[in-house]
Every structure is written in structure tokens, then in C-alpha cells.
Design an enzyme around this catalytic site. Structure first.
Site, PDB file in Angstrom:
ATOM      1  N   GLY A  12      10.043  -1.052 -45.443  1.00 30.69           N
ATOM      2  CA  GLY A  12       9.022  -0.668 -44.475  1.00 30.69           C
ATOM      3  C   GLY A  12       8.804   0.835 -44.474  1.00 30.69           C
ATOM      4  CB  SER A  13       6.504   2.927 -45.811  1.00 26.09           C
ATOM      5  OG  SER A  13       5.270   2.223 -45.837  1.00 26.09           O
ATOM      6  CG  ASN A  15       6.103   5.246 -36.456  1.00 21.20           C
ATOM      7  OD1 ASN A  15       6.589   4.140 -36.699  1.00 21.20           O
ATOM      8  ND2 ASN A  15       5.780   5.602 -35.236  1.00 21.20           N
ATOM      9  CD1 TRP A  16      10.621   4.145 -34.928  1.00 21.36           C
ATOM     10  CD2 TRP A  16      12.284   5.142 -36.031  1.00 21.36           C
ATOM     11  NE1 TRP A  16      11.379   4.854 -34.025  1.00 21.36           N
ATOM     12  CE2 TRP A  16      12.403   5.462 -34.673  1.00 21.36           C
ATOM     13  CE3 TRP A  16      13.209   5.664 -36.934  1.00 21.36           C
ATOM     14  CZ2 TRP A  16      13.405   6.286 -34.175  1.00 21.36           C
ATOM     15  CZ3 TRP A  16      14.220   6.485 -36.438  1.00 21.36           C
ATOM     16  CH2 TRP A  16      14.312   6.787 -35.075  1.00 21.36           C
ATOM     17  N   GLY A  17      10.032   3.932 -40.592  1.00 23.94           N
ATOM     18  CA  GLY A  17      10.543   3.827 -41.953  1.00 23.94           C
ATOM     19  C   GLY A  17      10.503   5.159 -42.666  1.00 23.94           C
ATOM     20  CB  ALA A 155       9.241   7.837 -35.629  1.00 24.64           C
ATOM     21  CE  LYS A 206      12.811   0.015 -26.564  1.00 24.23           C
ATOM     22  NZ  LYS A 206      12.990   1.300 -27.236  1.00 24.23           N
ATOM     23  CD  GLN A 300       7.278  -2.791 -29.811  1.00 20.11           C
ATOM     24  OE1 GLN A 300       7.293  -1.636 -29.420  1.00 20.11           O
ATOM     25  NE2 GLN A 300       8.126  -3.254 -30.688  1.00 20.11           N
TER      26      GLN A 300
END
Length: 351
Positions: A12-13, A15-17, A155, A206, A300
Site C-alpha cells: 500500500g502506498s 499517505n500512511w504507506g 502520517a 475510536k 470510518q
């Protein structure tokens, strides 16, 4: 004979990746335990007429999802998922949870059984018992051990080198320690705990609480009301986790970065807060606002709230979770957002 170095693949690429790719790409240069080249699977798309993988590999920047931040040159973007994971010893899953089934189906049988995985994926899925953790989907489909990375961090702050904390939950503690070696930096400090399922549930639950706090924002309530929602939400997170998990859950896990700190960060700084903030002031449904305001992204807490509600209804435990149930009913049953405050007045819950 020297031990073979461990090959790393980032699945996965987004933002977090890309943020994690910057950390890992930098770290492996300075450690003999890991192979210096890091593969990153990129779901191919065109950006300004060029393939995103070509742009990343030429300019060393993910201009679509993390613009303005250079990636180490040893991070190589690979458009073919099966090719990216081939021979990998360590898999770092950073994809949204809705893609996990498809990804696992594609790479099943192509990943060595000795490989280890870690997820930074927030969410839960439907399962035989009503709910299933994302890590369990990967364990079941691919047959590898999976740790979990969660924490009070975003991120862009991580990639900018701002100080952040995180928690790794691992059922096999030495595997968690290995991933800590791969991921930790002076400004990205990691604690390893063995409550892996609790760490993962913190990252999902959360979002329900965060929806409650942003309804509060939409009603122009003050920080006192918001803090009360966070407190009640944390109580319900702990109670739910103890019911869901088959192993004993330590309250101390919720005082790690994955728990209270992560909850606070989410409640006070989320891009999708604008949906639940706007909702109390309009006659539109949450789903309509989600489509209008989030540019194709998912809210989410919405899906998580529905899954948790169905799980608790099946278990006949709705009365134990006034906040979770109120958020669900506001989202799906037309309950007025002001009921979030009635919930606080009527249910001063304690552990």
C-alpha cells in the site's frame, strides 16, 4: 555463515504507506538485519498523464498521496502486487481495510509461510461471529503471524519528523520487537505489548467515539461535553474489548499510545470530522454528507458503528454501551444529534 537479510515489502502506498516507506527506507540503510531495497506495492494510476509508479521511482516522491516529502531512493514502487510480495520476509500492510480480502486472495500462496506481517489498518470486518479483526483475515487467508501498529500519530506529522508515539501489539512478542527495530526512530517511539487484539480494536472503536465528539462540535458544545464523551467512549472501548477478546485484556494497554492518546488525537483532529460536525445543522443523512464532503473516502466510524451495533444486539448487550448505541441510532435511525448529550446525562458509566 552470516544470516540472510530480511526482505521488506510495504503493501500500500497511500499517505500512511508512503510515510512508513520513508521510515523503513531510511532505517534499513543503517541496519544489517534488513535488505537495503524496500519494495512498495502501488495500486497503479495516472497522475498528470504519467504512471504513479514511474513518478515515484524517478522523483522519489508520492505526488498523489504525500506530496512535498521525498522518499529514500532505496524504496522501489512496484505496480504488480504478486511481484512486490514475492520472497518478502516482512510485510507491512497499510491499505484501507476494505481492500484486505482482495489483497489476501491475490497473494495467498505467494508469501512464504515463515514471513511475518504487521498492519496499520484501522477497521473491522464482518465475520462468522459477527465481527472479524483485519489481522485475523490475513492470518486465516495467508497463514502468517500478524502484529498490529496503532498510535496517536498522523502520517503527515510522522513523515515531517515531528515527535510521535506508537504501539505494536503482537501475539508473539519477539515478532513485535523485530518490527520495532524496523520502524522505530528517535522521533517515532514504539512500545511493544502482547495485547494484539486490544491494540487493533482501539484503532477501530475510536472512530465511533470520534463521531460522538464531532456531533458535539456540530451542536456547538464546549470542551467539557467533549471530554465527557471521550471518557465514556474509553470506558465502552475497554468493556467491548473485554467481551470480544478471548484472552485476558490488560487495562494498561488502553493507557498506551494505541488507546487513550490515539482516541484523543482522533477526536480532535480528523479530516472527516466535517461530516458529523455539519450533520446536526442539516436535514441530510450521514451517507449523503459523506458523498458530498469526503471526495470518495469512507467515514470510518459509520461502518464500524453498524458492525458493533449488530454484534451487541446479537449478544443482547445494547444496554451496556449507551454511547456506541446512541451514535449508531443518530447515524442510521434518525435519532436527533442532541441525544448524544442526553446519553451523557443518563449514563455516567464506570468500569
Amino acid at each position: 555463515m552470516a544470516a540472510a537479510t530480511l526482505k521488506v515489502c510495504i503493501v500500500g502506498s497511500w499517505n500512511w504507506g508512503s510515510a512508513i516507506a520513508k521510515i523503513i527506507g531510511t532505517n534499513v540503510k543503517n541496519q544489517q538485519k534488513f535488505t537495503s531495497t524496500v519494495k512498495m506495492w502501488v495500486s497503479e494510476e495516472a497522475v498528470n498523464g504519467r504512471k504513479l509508479t514511474d513518478i515515484i521511482n524517478h522523483y522519489h516522491e508520492n505526488v498523489k498521496y504525500l506530496p512535498g516529502h521525498k522518499l529514500p531512493e532505496n524504496v522501489v514502487a512496484v505496480p504488480n502486487l504478486s511481484e512486490a510480495v514475492q520472497g518478502a520476509d516482512l510485510l507491512v500492510f497499510t491499505t484501507p481495510h476494505k481492500f484486505i480480502h482482495k489483497i489476501c486472495n491475490e497473494i495467498t500462496g505467494r508469501v512464504p509461510k515463515k514471513a511475518l506481517g504487521i498492519i496499520h489498518t484501522e477497521g473491522i470486518d464482518k465475520g462468522p461471529g459477527g465481527l472479524m479483526l483485519i489481522s485475523d483475515i490475513i492470518r486465516e487467508k495467508i497463514g502468517i503471524d500478524v502484529s498490529v501498529l496503532m498510535g496517536a500519530n498522523t502520517a503527515r506529522e510522522v513523515v515531517a519528523g515531528e515527535f510521535c508515539e506508537a504501539t505494536i501489539g503482537s501475539k508473539v512478542i519477539q515478532n513485535g520487537i523485530l518490527f520495532k527495530e524496523l520502524l522505530q526512530t528517535p522521533n517515532f517511539c514504539i512500545t511493544v505489548v502482547d495485547d494484539a487484539d486490544a491494540v487493533e480494536l482501539c484503532g477501530a472503536l475510536k472512530h465511533i467515539v470520534a463521531m460522538g465528539t464531532t456531533f458535539c462540535d456540530g451542536l456547538h458544545c464546549g470542551n467539557n461535553s467533549k471530554a465527557a464523551i471521550i471518557r465514556l467512549g474509553l470506558v465502552e472501548m475497554i468493556t467491548f474489548t473485554r467481551i470480544f477478546c478471548k484472552s485476558q485484556v490488560s487495562t494498561a494497554t488502553f493507557l498506551e499510545s494505541c488507546g487513550l492518546a490515539n482516541l484523543i488525537t482522533t477526536c480532535y483532529r480528523r479530516s472527516d470530522c466535517k461530516v458529523s460536525k455539519t450533520f446536526p445543522r442539516t436535514g441530510k443523512t450521514i451517507e449523503k454528507l459523506e458523498k458530498e464532503l469526503l471526495n470518495g473516502q469512507a467515514l470510518q466510524g459509520l461502518e464500524t458503528s453498524a458492525l458493533v451495533y449488530q454484534f451487541l444486539k446479537h449478544k443482547r448487550l445494547l444496554a451496556k454501551f449507551p454511547l456506541f448505541i446512541t451514535v449508531y441510532r443518530i447515524c442510521y435511525e434518525g435519532t436527533p444529534p442532541t441525544e448524544i448529550l442526553t446519553c451523557l446525562q443518563s449514563h455516567p458509566a464506570h468500569l
